[in-house]
Design a protein around this motif. Structure first.
Motif, PDB file in Angstrom:
ATOM      1  N   PRO A  79      73.746 -67.760 -33.734  1.00  0.00           N
ATOM      2  CA  PRO A  79      73.522 -66.330 -33.510  1.00  0.00           C
ATOM      3  C   PRO A  79      72.165 -65.856 -34.029  1.00  0.00           C
ATOM      4  N   VAL A  80      71.610 -66.543 -35.030  1.00  0.00           N
ATOM      5  CA  VAL A  80      70.291 -66.157 -35.528  1.00  0.00           C
ATOM      6  C   VAL A  80      69.226 -66.511 -34.489  1.00  0.00           C
ATOM      7  N   CYS A  81      69.435 -67.618 -33.773  1.00  0.00           N
ATOM      8  CA  CYS A  81      68.544 -67.927 -32.654  1.00  0.00           C
ATOM      9  C   CYS A  81      68.638 -66.836 -31.594  1.00  0.00           C
ATOM     10  N   GLY A  82      69.853 -66.347 -31.371  1.00  0.00           N
ATOM     11  CA  GLY A  82      70.025 -65.253 -30.421  1.00  0.00           C
ATOM     12  C   GLY A  82      69.286 -64.001 -30.854  1.00  0.00           C
ATOM     13  N   ALA A  83      69.264 -63.746 -32.168  1.00  0.00           N
ATOM     14  CA  ALA A  83      68.532 -62.580 -32.678  1.00  0.00           C
ATOM     15  C   ALA A  83      67.038 -62.735 -32.432  1.00  0.00           C
ATOM     16  N   TYR A  84      66.525 -63.946 -32.613  1.00  0.00           N
ATOM     17  CA  TYR A  84      65.102 -64.179 -32.330  1.00  0.00           C
ATOM     18  C   TYR A  84      64.808 -63.971 -30.847  1.00  0.00           C
ATOM     19  N   GLU A  85      65.654 -64.522 -29.985  1.00  0.00           N
ATOM     20  CA  GLU A  85      65.411 -64.409 -28.552  1.00  0.00           C
ATOM     21  C   GLU A  85      65.487 -62.955 -28.082  1.00  0.00           C
ATOM     22  N   ALA A  86      66.261 -62.130 -28.779  1.00  0.00           N
ATOM     23  CA  ALA A  86      66.368 -60.717 -28.428  1.00  0.00           C
ATOM     24  C   ALA A  86      65.267 -59.876 -29.065  1.00  0.00           C
ATOM     25  N   GLY A  87      64.470 -60.491 -29.934  1.00  0.00           N
ATOM     26  CA  GLY A  87      63.433 -59.744 -30.650  1.00  0.00           C
ATOM     27  C   GLY A  87      62.050 -60.311 -30.443  1.00  0.00           C
ATOM     28  N   GLY A  88      61.593 -61.102 -31.409  1.00  0.00           N
ATOM     29  CA  GLY A  88      60.219 -61.585 -31.397  1.00  0.00           C
ATOM     30  C   GLY A  88      59.859 -62.462 -30.224  1.00  0.00           C
ATOM     31  N   ALA A  89      60.846 -63.124 -29.613  1.00  0.00           N
ATOM     32  CA  ALA A  89      60.550 -64.019 -28.490  1.00  0.00           C
ATOM     33  C   ALA A  89      59.869 -63.290 -27.338  1.00  0.00           C
ATOM     34  N   ALA A  90      60.161 -61.998 -27.183  1.00  0.00           N
ATOM     35  CA  ALA A  90      59.541 -61.238 -26.095  1.00  0.00           C
ATOM     36  C   ALA A  90      58.026 -61.176 -26.265  1.00  0.00           C
ATOM     37  N   ALA A  91      57.573 -60.987 -27.501  1.00  0.00           N
ATOM     38  CA  ALA A  91      56.138 -60.931 -27.764  1.00  0.00           C
ATOM     39  C   ALA A  91      55.498 -62.304 -27.567  1.00  0.00           C
ATOM     40  N   VAL A  92      56.205 -63.349 -27.997  1.00  0.00           N
ATOM     41  CA  VAL A  92      55.693 -64.707 -27.773  1.00  0.00           C
ATOM     42  C   VAL A  92      55.561 -64.969 -26.280  1.00  0.00           C
ATOM     43  N   ARG A  93      56.565 -64.545 -25.521  1.00  0.00           N
ATOM     44  CA  ARG A  93      56.535 -64.790 -24.079  1.00  0.00           C
ATOM     45  C   ARG A  93      55.344 -64.109 -23.419  1.00  0.00           C
ATOM     46  N   GLU A  94      54.997 -62.918 -23.859  1.00  0.00           N
ATOM     47  CA  GLU A  94      53.831 -62.245 -23.296  1.00  0.00           C
ATOM     48  C   GLU A  94      52.569 -63.069 -23.533  1.00  0.00           C
ATOM     49  N   GLU A  95      52.463 -63.660 -24.707  1.00  0.00           N
ATOM     50  CA  GLU A  95      51.293 -64.486 -25.013  1.00  0.00           C
ATOM     51  C   GLU A  95      51.310 -65.789 -24.216  1.00  0.00           C
ATOM     52  N   VAL A  96      52.499 -66.309 -23.939  1.00  0.00           N
ATOM     53  CA  VAL A  96      52.602 -67.502 -23.097  1.00  0.00           C
ATOM     54  C   VAL A  96      52.139 -67.176 -21.683  1.00  0.00           C
ATOM     55  N   LEU A  97      52.552 -66.028 -21.164  1.00  0.00           N
ATOM     56  CA  LEU A  97      52.109 -65.618 -19.835  1.00  0.00           C
ATOM     57  C   LEU A  97      50.592 -65.424 -19.775  1.00  0.00           C
ATOM     58  N   SER A  98      50.004 -64.982 -20.866  1.00  0.00           N
ATOM     59  CA  SER A  98      48.561 -64.763 -20.891  1.00  0.00           C
ATOM     60  C   SER A  98      47.786 -66.072 -20.937  1.00  0.00           C
ATOM     61  N   GLY A  99      48.465 -67.173 -21.263  1.00  0.00           N
ATOM     62  CA  GLY A  99      47.791 -68.453 -21.390  1.00  0.00           C
ATOM     63  C   GLY A  99      47.263 -68.735 -22.774  1.00  0.00           C
TER      64      GLY A  99
END
Length: 245
Positions: A79-99
């Motif tokens: 569930p702590v992984c789920g908390a990360y995916e619902a939170g900070g992962a969104a910001a990481v994903r934006e940076e992944v999309l940016s390259g």
């Protein structure tokens, strides 16, 4: 928190760093006629390239030439992984999309032994099957968005196939069979061994540019407004005072 870090947070918030992060938590190589012209930037998640690392246990998502790498160790029942995916992962994903950032995922499955059941193993197997279809990251995000309670062992074959129906192009006779027969059992075992070899303190664990995060740095990865401190602050590779806390 060190005084230097408090100052850094105050400056970052004052400058609107969170807004900058949010504006800007392997897929088998495929040619996509609708992909972006710049091979290092991606307009949509469906354009993100996916690969397996050399030892075949870690999914690499995003530009192969990204300057920064965020390696996440996750157990799909955690569930702590789920908390990360619902939170900070969104910001990481934006940076992944940016390259600018490449995300890497190693899937642990130790919670099955601790809690009973086989949900972690079955979810990891299904994600490996999704990789074959070029759909790892899309399916990964769907599974976390509908993560069952940790104690329920809800990643059943029926649940995994139902969730796969929400990812366009994922369901097929081959995929369904791989899920039901645990085709990638060896991959799941190898991934768990890779997690153990990394000596991660638990899940989720984060390695940024080769350094395992702990203390405040790890906590920042759960807050999409603070991820930029780890990924983008000058000197972040070594912490504000020269060392990771």
């Amino acid at each position: 928190m060190r005084s230097g870090m408090r100052r850094a947070v105050a400056v970052a918030v004052g400058l609107g760093l969170s807004a900058a992060v949010l504006a800007g938590c392997g897929r088998a190589a495929r040619a996509d006629a609708e992909g972006p012209a710049d091979p290092l930037e991606y307009a949509y998640m469906t354009h993100l390239p996916e690969r397996l690392d050399k030892d075949g246990t870690t999914f690499e998502v995003g530009s192969p030439t990204a300057e920064k790498v965020v390696h996440v160790y996750e157990d799909m029942r955690c569930p702590v992984c789920g908390a990360y995916e619902a939170g900070g992962a969104a910001a990481v994903r934006e940076e992944v999309l940016s390259g600018e950032v490449r995300a890497e995922y190693t899937l642990a499955s130790f919670l099955d032994d601790r809690l009973g059941g086989s949900g972690s193993v079955r979810a990891a197997n299904a994600l490996r099957a999704a990789f074959d279809r070029g759909k790892f990251i899309e399916y990964h995000d769907i599974l976390f968005a509908h993560q069952p309670e940790e104690s329920v062992d809800g990643y059943t074959d029926a649940f995994l196939l139902h969730m796969a129906s929400q990812v366009q192009g994922l369901r097929s006779k081959e995929f369904d069979s791989a899920v039901r027969t645990m085709k990638y059992r060896d991959f799941v075992s190898a991934s768990q061994r890779a997690y153990e070899a990394a000596q991660a303190p638990g899940t989720p664990a984060f390695v940024v540019n080769g350094t395992m995060l702990d203390g405040d740095w790890r906590e920042y990865m759960f807050d999409r407004h603070m991820v930029g401190l780890v990924l983008g602050m000058p000197g972040a590779d070594h912490g504000p005072d020269g060392d990771w806390e």
